[in-house]
Design an enzyme around this catalytic site. Structure first.
Site, short mmCIF file in Angstrom:
data_model
loop_
_atom_site.label_atom_id
_atom_site.label_comp_id
_atom_site.label_asym_id
_atom_site.label_seq_id
_atom_site.Cartn_x
_atom_site.Cartn_y
_atom_site.Cartn_z
N MET A 88 0.84 -1.20 0.00
CA MET A 88 0.00 0.00 0.00
C MET A 88 0.88 1.26 0.00
O MET A 88 1.76 1.39 -0.83
CB MET A 88 -0.99 -0.04 1.16
N SER A 89 0.66 2.19 0.93
CA SER A 89 1.34 3.48 0.86
C SER A 89 2.81 3.46 1.28
O SER A 89 3.48 4.49 1.21
CB SER A 89 0.58 4.54 1.66
N ILE A 90 3.34 2.32 1.68
CA ILE A 90 4.79 2.21 1.77
C ILE A 90 5.39 2.45 0.39
O ILE A 90 6.54 2.89 0.25
CB ILE A 90 5.21 0.84 2.36
#
Length: 391
Positions: free
Chosen positions: A103-105
């Site tokens: 995801m937003s990593i």
């Protein structure tokens, strides 16, 4: 057991099965690891007994580690110190070979590639976005600088309410191929970005926005003259010592979803963290400029950020900086994806999860990961009192 579906894969409880099988649902591009030997990781000869330890869920409450892992629907977790694995655990049908979406990593990965291009003289962070992408001149991002993209101070009209189908974040998902397309949706991620509007003042305030990372990735692609997936591959992944190829989801035009679409093995996420804590060096080679990492870990101006939960502290180069006494910084994605870096102890924690709430247990994660990093090496726990200075 129900089949995986594009309609439901982001909806609990289906995400428990889908987040490590994304390539069965969404088109992907391969980020090749190349032919470099994997960075060796091995079990510690004298690990701390983390299985039996308690971790902080809040300043007032501690719980056994296994309770925290169950509470946060953990799919897998690894605690790394140098090249030693102090703790590693997989749940349900997740295995060391599973590629889980981060995801937003993905945003934090993107910003490290930006730092590489800055170091090579290919990217000017003070330049206007439209210098690289004139197609954005008619939309909100046309007035933003690259630095404002990196620090999420660009100001489009963008609602990040993940569970509301009427929001821009879900429209972006649909354009990226993550959800069934509607007739009036933009034809792909970049058409979606061109259409975003907004009258806010760029640089005036922090505004966390997934689309901002996709604009940044587009800028990087134009600055380097290389497609974004190949940038990830040639500038970072093939130098990391990864054990497996990574994947990134792509839309119907082959455009990567840079804000959230990377999938990788847990140990490779830990290796990425190892590279950063090692100052961007591996095997004597400088992959990411050390000053870029130092600037990231220092964070931004704490006075411009609230200490309200779930994410107190500040934000710099698409990384969160809580301002604790260990100088910790971390990357995070919805449904409980975390990469926690503790420069004082040298501990890296990578964690994949499939939480019920996209932002569920954020404060518990921060408290628990901070205490795990301290207890893994028997050091004094970090506190969470930001230094009130402009960094």
């Amino acid at each position: 057991m129900s089949l995986l579906s594009l309609d439901t894969w982001l909806t609990p409880p289906h995400n428990r099965r889908s987040l490590h099988q994304v390539d069965k649902l969404v088109a992907t591009d391969v980020i090749s690891r190349g032919d470099r030997a994997p960075l060796p990781l091995h079990a510690s000869d004298s690990p701390q007994n983390l299985e039996a330890c308690t971790v902080a869920l809040s300043p007032e409450r501690e719980a056994p580690l296994h309770e925290f892992l169950a509470l946060t629907n953990t799919d897998s977790i690894i605690v790394l110190h140098d090249d030693e694995i102090l703790y590693e655990k997989y749940f349900d049908d997740n295995t060391p070979e599973s590629r889980h979406i981060v995801m937003s990593i993905s945003k934090s990965v993107c910003a490290m590639v930006a730092g590489i291009l800055v170091g090579e003289g290919l990217l000017d962070v003070d330049a206007p976005t439209i210098r690289c992408i004139p197609e954005l001149a008619g939309g909100s991002y046309g007035g933003a600088t690259v630095r404002q993209l990196l620090d999420m101070t660009a100001a489009p009209d963008f609602d990040m309410s993940y569970t509301d189908p009427s929001t821009e974040v879900q429209a972006g998902d649909r354009s990226a191929g993550w959800r069934p397309r509607r007739a009036d949706d933009a034809d792909g991620t970049r058409a979606f970005l061109e259409g975003l509007q907004g009258s806010g003042e760029h640089g005036a305030a922090f505004q966390y926005c997934s689309a901002t990372t996709d604009v940044l990735a587009w800028v990087l692609e134009r600055a380097a003259g290389i497609p974004y997936a190949r940038l990830l591959e040639t500038k970072l992944w093939q130098h990391l010592g990864a054990e497996a190829d990574a994947l990134i989801t792509v839309d119907n035009h082959g455009t990567p979803y840079a804000c959230a679409g990377i999938n990788m093995r847990l140990r490779d996420l830990a290796r990425f963290g190892r590279l950063i804590l090692d100052g961007g060096r591996i095997d004597g080679r400088q992959v990411i400029p050390e000053e870029w990492i130092r600037a990231t870990s220092r964070g931004g101006d704490f006075d411009t950020f609230s200490d309200e939960e779930p994410r107190p502290g500040t934000y710099r180069n698409q990384w969160w900086v809580p301002g604790d006494s260990h100088g910790s910084f971390y990357a995070v994605g919805i449904f409980g994806q975390y990469l926690w870096l503790d420069p004082t102890t040298g501990v890296i924690i990578a964690k994949f999860s499939s939480e019920v709430d996209p932002l569920g247990h954020s404060s518990q994660h921060i408290n628990a990961l901070r205490s795990i990093a301290s207890r893994a090496t028997g050091s004094r726990p970090a506190d969470n009192r930001p230094e009130r200075t402009s960094k």
